[in-house]
Write a protein that holds these residues in place. Structure first.
Motif, PDB file in Angstrom:
ATOM      1  N   HIS A   1      44.978  33.226  57.931  1.00 16.89           N
ATOM      2  CA  HIS A   1      43.536  34.259  58.498  1.00 16.89           C
ATOM      3  C   HIS A   1      43.408  34.921  56.847  1.00 16.89           C
ATOM      4  CE1 HIS A   1      46.592  32.919  61.466  1.00 16.89           C
ATOM      5  NE2 HIS A   1      45.385  33.289  62.523  1.00 16.89           N
ATOM      6  N   VAL A   2      43.643  35.142  55.979  1.00 20.60           N
ATOM      7  CA  VAL A   2      43.164  36.150  54.623  1.00 20.60           C
ATOM      8  C   VAL A   2      42.355  34.748  53.825  1.00 20.60           C
ATOM      9  CG1 VAL A   2      44.466  36.636  52.184  1.00 20.60           C
ATOM     10  CG2 VAL A   2      45.414  35.261  53.876  1.00 20.60           C
ATOM     11  N   PRO A   3      41.601  35.697  53.677  1.00 22.11           N
ATOM     12  CA  PRO A   3      40.184  35.166  52.902  1.00 22.11           C
ATOM     13  C   PRO A   3      40.293  34.538  51.520  1.00 22.11           C
ATOM     14  CG  PRO A   3      39.976  37.415  52.748  1.00 22.11           C
ATOM     15  CD  PRO A   3      41.579  37.020  53.516  1.00 22.11           C
ATOM     16  N   ILE A   4      40.190  32.957  51.273  1.00 24.65           N
ATOM     17  CA  ILE A   4      40.473  32.258  50.002  1.00 24.65           C
ATOM     18  C   ILE A   4      38.750  31.570  49.862  1.00 24.65           C
ATOM     19  CG2 ILE A   4      41.689  29.773  49.766  1.00 24.65           C
ATOM     20  CD1 ILE A   4      42.431  29.044  51.922  1.00 24.65           C
ATOM     21  N   VAL A   5      39.399  31.880  47.970  1.00 28.64           N
ATOM     22  CA  VAL A   5      37.931  31.906  47.302  1.00 28.64           C
ATOM     23  C   VAL A   5      38.085  30.574  46.137  1.00 28.64           C
ATOM     24  CG1 VAL A   5      36.726  33.192  45.239  1.00 28.64           C
ATOM     25  CG2 VAL A   5      37.233  34.444  47.438  1.00 28.64           C
ATOM     26  N   THR A   6      37.980  29.536  45.893  1.00 27.43           N
ATOM     27  CA  THR A   6      37.828  28.289  45.432  1.00 27.43           C
ATOM     28  C   THR A   6      37.346  28.838  43.522  1.00 27.43           C
ATOM     29  OG1 THR A   6      37.627  27.006  46.803  1.00 27.43           O
ATOM     30  CG2 THR A   6      37.794  26.095  44.461  1.00 27.43           C
ATOM     31  N   VAL A   7      37.963  28.756  42.786  1.00 28.88           N
ATOM     32  CA  VAL A   7      37.837  29.369  41.086  1.00 28.88           C
ATOM     33  C   VAL A   7      38.135  27.473  40.467  1.00 28.88           C
ATOM     34  CG1 VAL A   7      38.578  30.561  39.077  1.00 28.88           C
ATOM     35  CG2 VAL A   7      38.991  31.169  41.819  1.00 28.88           C
ATOM     36  N   CYS A   8      36.835  27.838  39.904  1.00 31.74           N
ATOM     37  CA  CYS A   8      36.307  26.558  38.777  1.00 31.74           C
ATOM     38  C   CYS A   8      36.218  26.879  37.376  1.00 31.74           C
ATOM     39  CB  CYS A   8      35.364  25.517  39.296  1.00 31.74           C
ATOM     40  SG  CYS A   8      34.105  25.649  38.459  1.00 31.74           S
ATOM     41  N   GLY A   9      36.615  25.730  36.451  1.00 32.36           N
ATOM     42  CA  GLY A   9      36.777  26.158  35.221  1.00 32.36           C
ATOM     43  C   GLY A   9      37.808  25.507  34.517  1.00 32.36           C
ATOM     44  N   THR A  10      38.257  26.259  32.989  1.00 29.35           N
ATOM     45  CA  THR A  10      38.338  25.488  32.368  1.00 29.35           C
ATOM     46  C   THR A  10      40.130  25.670  32.463  1.00 29.35           C
ATOM     47  OG1 THR A  10      38.733  26.793  30.285  1.00 29.35           O
ATOM     48  CG2 THR A  10      37.281  24.991  30.018  1.00 29.35           C
ATOM     49  N   ASP A  11      41.453  25.002  32.214  1.00 26.71           N
ATOM     50  CA  ASP A  11      42.437  24.995  32.384  1.00 26.71           C
ATOM     51  C   ASP A  11      43.122  26.926  32.561  1.00 26.71           C
ATOM     52  OD1 ASP A  11      43.544  22.808  33.917  1.00 26.71           O
ATOM     53  OD2 ASP A  11      43.983  22.218  31.733  1.00 26.71           O
ATOM     54  N   GLU A  12      42.484  27.182  30.896  1.00 21.63           N
ATOM     55  CA  GLU A  12      42.943  28.456  30.588  1.00 21.63           C
ATOM     56  C   GLU A  12      41.798  29.622  31.176  1.00 21.63           C
ATOM     57  OE1 GLU A  12      42.046  25.946  26.863  1.00 21.63           O
ATOM     58  OE2 GLU A  12      43.806  25.272  27.895  1.00 21.63           O
ATOM     59  N   ALA A  13      40.840  29.254  31.059  1.00 19.30           N
ATOM     60  CA  ALA A  13      40.091  29.983  31.906  1.00 19.30           C
ATOM     61  C   ALA A  13      40.735  30.723  33.414  1.00 19.30           C
ATOM     62  CB  ALA A  13      38.704  29.980  31.742  1.00 19.30           C
ATOM     63  N   VAL A  14      40.697  29.243  34.257  1.00 16.78           N
ATOM     64  CA  VAL A  14      41.361  29.753  35.569  1.00 16.78           C
ATOM     65  C   VAL A  14      43.271  30.583  35.835  1.00 16.78           C
ATOM     66  CG1 VAL A  14      41.987  28.383  37.354  1.00 16.78           C
ATOM     67  CG2 VAL A  14      40.044  27.803  36.074  1.00 16.78           C
ATOM     68  N   CYS A  15      43.097  29.796  34.357  1.00 15.36           N
ATOM     69  CA  CYS A  15      45.156  30.310  34.713  1.00 15.36           C
ATOM     70  C   CYS A  15      45.048  32.024  34.129  1.00 15.36           C
ATOM     71  CB  CYS A  15      45.726  29.996  33.154  1.00 15.36           C
ATOM     72  SG  CYS A  15      46.748  29.005  33.809  1.00 15.36           S
ATOM     73  N   GLY A  16      43.948  31.945  32.615  1.00 16.26           N
ATOM     74  CA  GLY A  16      43.578  32.991  32.728  1.00 16.26           C
ATOM     75  C   GLY A  16      42.993  34.537  34.056  1.00 16.26           C
ATOM     76  N   PHE A  17      42.341  34.199  34.615  1.00 17.12           N
ATOM     77  CA  PHE A  17      42.017  34.592  35.828  1.00 17.12           C
ATOM     78  C   PHE A  17      42.751  35.106  36.617  1.00 17.12           C
ATOM     79  CE2 PHE A  17      39.846  34.263  40.064  1.00 17.12           C
ATOM     80  CZ  PHE A  17      38.754  35.302  39.807  1.00 17.12           C
ATOM     81  N   PHE A  18      43.813  33.842  37.131  1.00 17.87           N
ATOM     82  CA  PHE A  18      44.617  34.209  37.872  1.00 17.87           C
ATOM     83  C   PHE A  18      46.009  35.610  37.868  1.00 17.87           C
ATOM     84  CE2 PHE A  18      43.903  29.762  40.060  1.00 17.87           C
ATOM     85  CZ  PHE A  18      43.089  29.946  40.698  1.00 17.87           C
ATOM     86  N   ARG A  19      46.103  35.213  36.276  1.00 17.59           N
ATOM     87  CA  ARG A  19      47.205  36.066  35.946  1.00 17.59           C
ATOM     88  C   ARG A  19      46.544  38.105  35.467  1.00 17.59           C
ATOM     89  NH1 ARG A  19      47.115  34.642  30.691  1.00 17.59           N
ATOM     90  NH2 ARG A  19      48.995  32.712  31.273  1.00 17.59           N
TER      91      ARG A  19
END
Ligand code: TXA
Ligand code: MG
Length: 348
Positions: free
Chosen positions: A243-261
């Motif tokens: 029910h919650v919208p999801i968004v997929t995120v792509c990039g290097t491990d560091e970039a994606v982790c930083g984004f999530f943080r």
């Protein structure tokens, strides 16, 4: 309606006779397969098949897969005797059946329109799960079975998912533990010497391309334009969507982790990421593991379970998910995820 729950104990399959009885008299039985749980009915009984659509709330234009328990019965339910693709069809059947593959073939007259939604093809699968195979054998009829979820929720990979969705709506549920694969079968259509890939799964493009050139339906990786249709009618629905919208995120491990943080600073944000990221994200309680980065089998097994878990939280407003690697069964994980996202991907 009271839903009966049965379970095999000590490898004694005779309890499955009661499931076969339900099928024979036109009832509905949820059963385990190696991919996901299916909601089965006698595929030659139009009324029984109609009941599947009612129980799931499934749109009537979405055809069902029929499940068989030997390769010889292919010719009974399909019309491939004079097909120019007969040899290819049999090579594929002998290699991948029983197993997680479904073939879309010209249909035989005996298959009711309720199964095929009026199409002139029928989708056929021979599952390898012993419980599914035994129920088909004991019923003496092919079994039409979509995934055993309510239409719109992720396919069920364990018996609890089936109970959550269908308890009280069907006659019986057979508990067969967790599904080994966790994503639905690969759907292919052999046509004019080419294998059209309608839905990716555990039988991969790489494996199929040893037999003939494989053409993936455009709908697998990109949103179709107004008026365009996927080859498998069901692929047009935004399945597997919490029910919650999801968004997929792509990039290097560091970039994606930083984004999530950064995003996790807000308490209403959830993250679905590789196991390797979990510690880097300080084991935040809103972080869900999709399994190890290099283990696509594990990701396949976990994806639907995680989507259901995330969905149980009322307080999440958005989910950010890591983009899985696309090779092998990873392509199927990617396909289900971007469909759940409605094709929304952020590339960093
Ligand atoms: O692994 C699986 O395939 C599971 C288990 C239970 O066997 N079944 C499953 O069924 O995933 P379902 O109904 O959830 O998905 C079937 C897909 C739908 O997208 C449907 O449109 C497509 O197969 N399909 C069925 N018959 C077809 C046909 N004649 N031509 C094209 N696509 C078809
Ligand atoms: Mg389904």
């Amino acid at each position: 309606m009271e839903t009966k729950l049965i379970k095999i104990q000590n490898n004694d399959y005779s309890v499955l006779d009661s499931a076969a009885e339900v099928i024979k008299r036109g009832g509905l039985v949820a059963l385990p397969t190696e991919t996901v749980y299916g909601l089965g009915a006698d595929a030659l009984n139009a009324d029984a098949c109609r009941r599947i659509f009612q129980a799931k709330g499934r749109p009537g234009d979405n055809p069902l897969i029929i499940h068989i328990c030997n390769i010889d019965s292919l010719e009974e339910y399909t019309d491939i005797k004079n097909s120019p693709d007969r040899e290819l069809i049999y090579k594929l059947a002998r290699t991948f059946m029983p197993g997680p593959v479904t073939m879309v073939l010209p249909k035989a007259d005996i298959i009711p329109d309720e199964v095929t939604a009026g199409l002139d093809t029928v989708a056929v699968r021979f599952p390898s799960h012993p419980v599914a195979a035994q129920i088909i054998r004991r019923s003496g009829t092919p079994i039409a079975a979509p995934s055993a979820n309510l239409s719109g929720s992720p396919s069920p990979t364990c018996v609890q998912h089936v109970i959550n969705d269908l308890d009280g709506r069907i006659d019986m549920i057979v508990d067969g533990g967790k599904c080994e694969i966790g994503l639905e079968s690969t759907i292919i259509m052999p046509q004019n010497g080419i294998i059209r890939l309608l839905r990716p799964g555990a039988v991969t493009m790489e494996e199929l391309s040893e037999f003939a050139p494989v053409e993936a339906d455009k709908a697998l990786t990109s949103k179709l334009k107004e008026g365009e249709r996927p080859l498998a009618p069901g692929m047009k629905y935004r399945h597997y969507a919490p029910h919650v919208p999801i968004v997929t995120v792509c990039g290097t491990d560091e970039a994606v982790c930083g984004f999530f943080r950064g995003k996790l600073r807000a308490p209403q944000v959830a993250v679905l990421c590789f196991e390797e990221y979990v510690e880097k994200l300080e084991n935040n309680k809103n972080v869900f593991s999709l399994g190890s980065k290099n283990n696509a089998d594990e990701q396949a097994r976990l994806l639907f379970e995680r989507l259901r878990q995330i969905d149980e939280h009322d307080d999440f407003e958005v989910v950010y998910a890591v983009e899985p690697c696309r090779s092998g069964i990873g392509f199927a994980v990617y396909n289900r995820l971007i469909k759940a996202c409605g094709y929304e991907v952020i590339c960093l």
